[in-house]
Structures are given as C-alpha cells and as structure tokens.
Design a protein around this motif. Structure first.
Motif, mmCIF file in Angstrom:
data_model
loop_
_atom_site.group_PDB
_atom_site.id
_atom_site.type_symbol
_atom_site.label_atom_id
_atom_site.label_comp_id
_atom_site.label_asym_id
_atom_site.label_seq_id
_atom_site.Cartn_x
_atom_site.Cartn_y
_atom_site.Cartn_z
ATOM 1 N N GLY A 632 51.143 45.383 42.290
ATOM 2 C CA GLY A 632 52.367 45.708 41.576
ATOM 3 C C GLY A 632 53.594 45.446 42.420
ATOM 4 O O GLY A 632 53.553 44.710 43.415
ATOM 5 N N TYR A 633 54.709 46.052 42.038
ATOM 6 C CA TYR A 633 55.965 45.867 42.740
ATOM 7 C C TYR A 633 55.946 46.583 44.094
ATOM 8 O O TYR A 633 55.214 47.541 44.297
ATOM 9 N N SER A 634 56.798 46.098 45.000
ATOM 10 C CA SER A 634 57.010 46.719 46.319
ATOM 11 C C SER A 634 55.715 46.876 47.107
ATOM 12 O O SER A 634 55.507 47.862 47.809
ATOM 13 N N GLY A 635 54.832 45.911 46.958
ATOM 14 C CA GLY A 635 53.597 45.929 47.726
ATOM 15 C C GLY A 635 52.554 46.898 47.234
ATOM 16 O O GLY A 635 51.560 47.146 47.919
ATOM 17 N N TYR A 636 52.744 47.459 46.032
ATOM 18 C CA TYR A 636 51.757 48.388 45.484
ATOM 19 C C TYR A 636 50.433 47.662 45.261
ATOM 20 O O TYR A 636 50.399 46.546 44.755
ATOM 21 N N LYS A 637 49.332 48.310 45.631
ATOM 22 C CA LYS A 637 48.020 47.698 45.499
ATOM 23 C C LYS A 637 46.982 48.768 45.206
ATOM 24 O O LYS A 637 46.850 49.729 45.951
ATOM 25 N N GLN A 638 46.284 48.613 44.098
ATOM 26 C CA GLN A 638 45.238 49.558 43.705
ATOM 27 C C GLN A 638 43.895 48.840 43.752
ATOM 28 O O GLN A 638 43.730 47.757 43.199
ATOM 29 N N VAL A 639 42.927 49.460 44.442
ATOM 30 C CA VAL A 639 41.593 48.875 44.591
ATOM 31 C C VAL A 639 40.577 49.812 43.955
ATOM 32 O O VAL A 639 40.609 51.019 44.187
ATOM 33 N N GLN A 640 39.703 49.261 43.128
ATOM 34 C CA GLN A 640 38.677 50.067 42.462
ATOM 35 C C GLN A 640 37.327 49.366 42.608
ATOM 36 O O GLN A 640 37.189 48.197 42.264
ATOM 37 N N PHE A 641 36.349 50.109 43.108
ATOM 38 C CA PHE A 641 35.001 49.569 43.234
ATOM 39 C C PHE A 641 34.220 49.843 41.950
ATOM 40 O O PHE A 641 34.519 50.790 41.221
ATOM 41 N N PRO A 642 33.224 49.022 41.671
ATOM 42 C CA PRO A 642 32.514 49.129 40.390
ATOM 43 C C PRO A 642 31.913 50.508 40.168
ATOM 44 O O PRO A 642 31.332 51.098 41.066
ATOM 45 N N ARG A 643 32.073 50.996 38.950
ATOM 46 C CA ARG A 643 31.488 52.261 38.542
ATOM 47 C C ARG A 643 30.655 52.087 37.266
ATOM 48 O O ARG A 643 29.516 52.505 37.198
ATOM 49 N N GLY A 644 31.251 51.489 36.235
ATOM 50 C CA GLY A 644 30.573 51.347 34.951
ATOM 51 C C GLY A 644 29.741 50.078 34.876
ATOM 52 O O GLY A 644 29.509 49.376 35.856
ATOM 53 N N ARG A 645 29.301 49.767 33.660
ATOM 54 C CA ARG A 645 28.464 48.597 33.411
ATOM 55 C C ARG A 645 29.279 47.323 33.608
ATOM 56 O O ARG A 645 30.366 47.168 33.056
ATOM 57 N N LEU A 646 28.738 46.380 34.403
ATOM 58 C CA LEU A 646 29.438 45.133 34.708
ATOM 59 C C LEU A 646 29.036 43.990 33.790
ATOM 60 O O LEU A 646 29.705 42.953 33.761
ATOM 61 N N PHE A 647 27.939 44.133 33.062
ATOM 62 C CA PHE A 647 27.544 43.086 32.126
ATOM 63 C C PHE A 647 26.754 43.708 30.984
ATOM 64 O O PHE A 647 26.173 44.781 31.120
#
Length: 722
Positions: A632-647
């Motif tokens: 996002g703006y101003s260097g905002y960064k959100q990281v999320q590792f897999p939790r739910g069904r991927l396929f």
C-alpha cells in the motif's frame, strides 16, 4: 398515462423529474410503476427491480452534485434517511454532499462517468421494453396462470419419463455388453494369475455409498476368501461409514454398473504397475499395509472411459437447450459494470447493456472454452483479509472468516443475503462445516479452543478446550458421517504472535513446530484418541477425508503427507512430499490419488497405491501458493501465509481452481503437458486471492475467490460438454 407500451415516455418522464429536482414526484412515479407493474412479477425479478431503483436514486444524486445543488442532495438524504440507513448499498453514500471533489473520489468516480449514466438509462429502457413484450396490456395475475403451468409441468414430466426410460434401456444394454467383456477378461486372468486378486464387487464399484454397498452383500460370501488376502486396501473398500458426502454418478442402476471404486481403480496406462507385484508402504514399522494390486487395467480404463463418454453424450442431449442459451449470453458479455442487472430470462434479449460482469480471458488458439461465465457477484461485508471461505455440503450457504475474527454466514441463491454474523473475542485460525446438521460450524481459535456455532440460532452451542500447550487450532475436518471430527493443534509460533509469519529456517527447510492430531466425538464433545505422528510430533496444516470417511489425508509442517486408516486409527502411508511445509491437500475425484500444494511452490499428484509415488508435478506461480503480499501507500506491506484451501476441483475432477493476484484461475488436469493448461482466468479482484472453493452441488457450479481486501467474488459457470 404513458403505460403500457410507451417506454420512451416513461424514461423521459423520470429524467424530467430528475432535471427539475422534483424528488417527491420522482418517488411517487416509481412507486406507481412498482404497484402497477413490478409487484405483479414473480419474486425472482425483485432483486432486479431493487437494483434499478437504487441506480435511479443514485442517478438523481449525481445530477444534483454535478449541477452544484448540494442543498438538494442533503434534502434527499433528509427525506430518505429512514428508508436508506439500513441498506448496505447506501452505507458509503451519506458522505457524498460533503465531498469537495466527489467526481474524483474512487468510491464515486464511476457514477460520475458518462458511460455509467448511459448504461443505466439503456438498462432501464431495455428492462421496461422486455417487460411489456412479455405481458399483455392488462397483466394477468400469477394465480390465473395456474392451469397453464400445470399443463406445462405435465408435458415436461412426460418428456422426462420418456428420456429416463431411454436412458435406462441404453444403460442396461451397455451394462450387459460390458459385463460379458469383463467376464471374458476375468476368465483369462484367472488362468494366468490366481493370487492377490481384488473381489469382483470391488473391481466394479465407483464411489459407492451405503445404499449401493448393501446391494453387494450377496456377492461378498463368494469372494470372502479372496478379500481376506487384500490386506488393508480390501478392508477399506468393503466398509463404509454413514452416508457418502458426495452423490454417485448414476441412479436407478445396479452397483456393478458404475465403473471402478475409490482406491480400486487402476492408474492411466502410462503409470501401470506390474501384475502381481507387491507394493511396500512408507510406515514407521516397515510393515506392508498395501498388498499388490492386480486386475485388467486396460479393460477397466476402457470401461471407465466408455462409461463417461456415454454419460457425457446423454447429458449433452438433455442440456442442449440450456447450453445454447448460455452461449448466447456469453457472446454478449462485455466490459463495464452496472448495478441494474435484469434476471437471465430478461437478459437474453438485451444482454449487451444489462450485464455487470467484466470480459474474461479466452483460451489460447481460439478453442472452445470448457466453461461459460454466467455472472460474477461480490460479497463485501468483510473489511479485512479473508482466511477461510467454505460452501456447505448442500451448496446453499457460505461461511467466511477474516483475520479480525469476523464470521459471516450468507447465501447467494437466489439472492445474496447475510444469514448470520459473529465477532470472536479471541483470534480464530480455522473453520469447517459440520456434515450432519449442516447448520453447524466448527471454529478453531488461537487460544486452544474449538467452538460449535449454530448458524440458524446465531449462537454458540458449546466451546471445548483442546490443549493448553498447543493453543493454535490450525485445521478442522468433519467426517462424512458427522460422528467425529479431526482437530490439528500446534504450539505457539514464537516468531509471530499474529500467526502471519512462518518460522525462519534459513530458506526452505523443515519447520520444527510441534503439534498434535486429535479425534473428537461430535455428540459427546469428548476426545476419542490422539494419532501417532512419526518421526516426531509435528504441526499439521491441512486435513481431508475421503468420501466415506475410511481414509484421512494430512499435510504437515515437516513436508510429509500422511494417510490414516480411520478404522484402525493408525498411519497407513507417509512420504516426504514437499521441500518445506505442506499448505493444502485433497483427494482426487476417483480417490486413487492425492493432490498437494507446498511451500516449495509445487502442485503434485501422488499415487496412494504405490506408497506415495509421484504421478505428476507442476510448478505454480508464487501468487497461487503464498506467502501473499498486499502493498500500500507509504511502504505499507501486509503478508499472509496460507490458511484456507488453496485449490478446489469441479464436479468431475477434470479442472482445478487456484489463487492468483487478480482472481481465480482454472487449470485443466490430467493432460500430457509438462505444464498446467490454463483454461479460464476469472479476474475481478484488486488484491491477492488467498483461498478458493468450488460449489458443485448444482449443475451451474459457483467458484468462490476470497482476497486480502475482504472481497469475495462468486463466479457462476456453466460447463460446456464436448
């Protein structure tokens, strides 16, 4: 009055009221149309009428702002506040009169464009035109059409009965011919191979439930001696829990008519095993759980292919009318969006101006796509990244969970509507529908508890403590019988209290987070047992049952896939599957193989008859496997590792839906290519998609794609049968 046929004057009158800022007259005129026309329509058209009304008032508001009459805009909200304040679609509009540059605001910019205004006027005009064409000058009440509806229903039932009789006759003849071929082949095999042979009733079953399995009991006495030699595999095939979670392919025919069973089917010809050869397992004690699988592989493969061709041909004939209509709708779809979308019946005539979905990418080379995109809708009640999004087994409701602990239960057929909403005080990490009493949800927390939530009563029925030392409930899976559920508990992740960062192991390596895999009784809510995880207790990320609950497959943080025998409650197979963690694992449609996605970015198919032999392997892009990143703006960064069904798979297991940065992507499976063949890009998202699901309970499958901005897209597809 301009009613009934002068559509131009109706639209012109509405525009005159808007241009003169006559809100009372505009509202009264629309109410007159509603009483005189729209109220006589069937309920299925009510969402379309409501969307047209919403767009009309937004058109009025935009005109007041464009002409500098903010006083009229404030007057609108003053008079309409009591009606609009509880409507979700008006939630963001109350601030409009107080914005200085509303036409450049991202929320309202679309509505200030000339394209949106023209599209709305044309949509309204077309809706009224089709409406007048479909009804006489004096609209007939629905109740007076009762006799005509009864006659039409009787004709349809008669046609269905004739088609059903033809279908049964063809199936009986096909079954007789195939049975003769199979008997001849079995006689030849018996002359050359007399040991390690599967029972006859096993070799000819395909995903049978209890009702069909009962019909085979008379055959079991004659094959008992052969079955006893089948070891672990035969014992699983001869038993079943209560009720299958997925229906069989055919009805009204004998069980031996439906092809090869789960686990009893042989692999494609390019992966055939040597006749009579024993298969060793990868279990801790080194014992061989699976004995050799011998049968007439070419005949059974041809048998399966011929049966699918016959079924596809019959289905194509029955659905030819629906498909032709769907193709005409697809050809008329174009880019752009409008909130005024008539229902499919009204949309067929003028769909180029009434559609609200974007154009989707087509398959390379101009080939016919396997699916027709009928519509795409958005559920926007979440305001943070989605963790789980799952359809219940009936295909009627969806449960979604975001990172803030907000749970939403909602329906999408015939219209999108929130049924229940709840906010958890403690963080939630996992979600699963119960298979019996499917109104119930299992919710796993980050503080070591599992909650049973009633979605109709909108309250928690109970909350149980799993393990204080293992507070993170990473995965839940309810058995098809509904009698028990599997719970995966893991130790705290010391590197991230928010559970959004993976352990740093110096690149991809084995995560050493300890964990437990437990079996709980859903009626008594008491723990039944703890599974043995070898070589050491490890966190289990994903779990899945097969159709009758006899098998459980799990993927763990150490990269190992484990296959559990749920009758003996012990590990039957285990093998190293991925370099890094296993993120998502599922049984294939025929349940002879298992698919998995891991931290190494690979999508792999495993043969469970050969101790986890690799059938195929594909490399997926990082936006399909995670970690998922939202900048996002101003260097905002959100990281999320897999939790739910991927396929997720379609109803016949031939196509797979995965995540991407802009929406879901559908790939074709079981091709000879070394790379996955992309068939359709669903699109529609502005943030990375983190979990998917594919509802196949109805003939028109619905793909769900959930993203990091809280938006969930429902894309309705119609399968093209070749």
């Amino acid at each position: 009055s301009p009613f009934p046929y002068q559509v131009d004057k109706i639209v012109e009158q509405l525009q005159q009221f808007i241009q003169s800022y006559d809100l009372p007259a505009l509202r009264d005129y629309w109410n007159y149309l509603d009483r005189r026309l729209f109220s006589r329509l069937e309920d299925v058209y009510r969402p379309t009428v409501n969307k047209l009304k919403t767009s009309l008032f937004r058109y009025y508001l935009v005109y007041t702002v464009q002409t500098g009459r903010n006083d009229k805009a404030q007057e609108f909200f003053l008079k309409q506040a009591s009606e609009l304040q509880n409507q979700v679609e008006w939630k963001d509009w109350f601030v409009l009169p107080f914005l200085t540059n509303a036409d450049s605001n991202p929320t309202f910019a679309t509505y200030f464009s000339r394209q949106w205004a023209d599209t709305f006027i044309v949509s309204l005009h077309n809706f009224l035109s089709v409406l007048f064409q479909c009804m006489p000058s004096s609209p007939v009440p629905v109740i007076l059409n009762f006799d005509a509806e009864c006659q039409r229903s009787a004709v349809i039932q008669e046609e269905n009965e004739i088609l059903r009789q033809k279908l049964f006759a063809l199936q009986a003849e096909t079954y007789r011919m195939k049975k003769e071929e199979l008997q001849q082949q079995q006689q030849q095999e018996e002359e050359s191979v007399v040991h390690h042979k599967l029972p006859a009733y096993v070799a000819n079953m395909d995903r049978l439930g209890d009702s069909e399995l009962d019909m085979t009991r008379s055959q079991r006495s004659t094959t008992h001696s052969l079955q006893s030699r089948g070891g672990f595999l035969s014992s699983l095939l001869s038993q079943s829990k209560k009720g299958p979670s997925r229906p069989t392919m055919t009805t009204g025919v004998s069980p031996t008519q439906t092809g090869g069973i789960l686990l009893g089917k042989k692999e494609p010809s390019n992966h055939q095993s040597t006749k009579g050869k024993e298969v060793a397992t990868g279990c801790k004690d080194g014992k061989s759980h699976f004995t050799g699988l011998t049968a007439n592989e070419p005949v059974l493969v041809q048998h399966r292919q011929r049966r699918l061709q016959d079924h596809g041909k019959e289905r194509k004939e029955l659905l030819s009318k629906v498909t032709s209509q769907g193709q005409s709708v697809e050809k008329k779809m174009e880019k752009g969006a409008t909130e005024a979308e008539p229902s499919p019946e009204l949309q067929t005539e003028q769909s180029e101006s009434l559609t609200k979905t974007s154009a989707f990418s087509t398959e390379a080379g101009g080939q016919e796509q396997p699916f027709i995109v009928l519509s795409q809708e958005e559920y926007g009640e979440h305001h943070s990244s989605i963790m789980h999004c799952r359809v219940d087994c009936s295909g009627r409701r969806v449960a979604s969970l975001d990172v803030d602990g907000v749970i939403k239960v909602w329906s999408f057929n015939p219209m999108m509507q929130t049924k229940a909403s709840s906010i958890s005080k403690s963080p939630l990490l996992s979600l699963e529908w119960a298979t019996k009493r499917d109104r119930l949800l299992l919710l796993g927390s980050g503080v070591g508890t599992v909650r049973l939530y009633d979605t109709e009563a909108k309250k928690n029925l109970c909350e149980i403590n799993i393990d204080e030392d293992m507070p993170r409930i990473l995965s839940l899976a309810c058995s098809p019988s509904g009698a028990s559920f599997v719970c995966s508990a893991a130790a705290p992740n010391l590197l991230s209290q928010l559970d959004l960062a993976a352990p740093e192991t110096g690149g991809r390596g084995v995560s050493q987070v300890p964990g437990k895999l437990l079996l709980w009784d859903t009626k008594t809510m008491k723990q039944q047992l703890q599974f043995s995880l070898e070589p050491e207790p490890i966190a289990t990320n994903c779990t899945a049952f097969n159709h009758n609950g006899n098998l459980l497959v799990t993927g763990a943080a150490d990269g190992i896939i484990r296959l559990f025998d749920m009758q003996q409650h012990e590990c039957a197979l285990s093998w190293k599957a991925h370099d890094g963690e296993v993120y998502s694992v599922e049984f294939s449609y025929d349940e002879n193989t298992v698919y998995s996605i891991g931290e190494d970015g690979k999508f792999i198919q495993w043969n469970i008859h050969k101790s986890g032999t690799k059938v195929s392997e594909y490399a997926l892009p990082t936006d399909a496997t995670g970690p998922f990143v939202l900048s996002g703006y101003s260097g905002y960064k959100q990281v999320q590792f897999p939790r739910g069904r991927l396929f997720a798979f379609d109803s016949e297991g031939n196509y797979m839906l995965t995540c991407s940065s802009t929406g879901g992507i559908i790939y074709k499976l079981n091709s000879n290519e070394k790379i996955l063949e992309s068939c359709l890009s669903l699109g529609g998202h502005r943030a990375p998609v983190v979990t998917v699901d594919w509802c196949t309970a109805m003939d028109c499958g619905t793909c769900l794609t959930a993203s990091m901005d809280g938006k969930i897209k429902l894309t309705t597809l119609l399968a093209q049968k070749s």
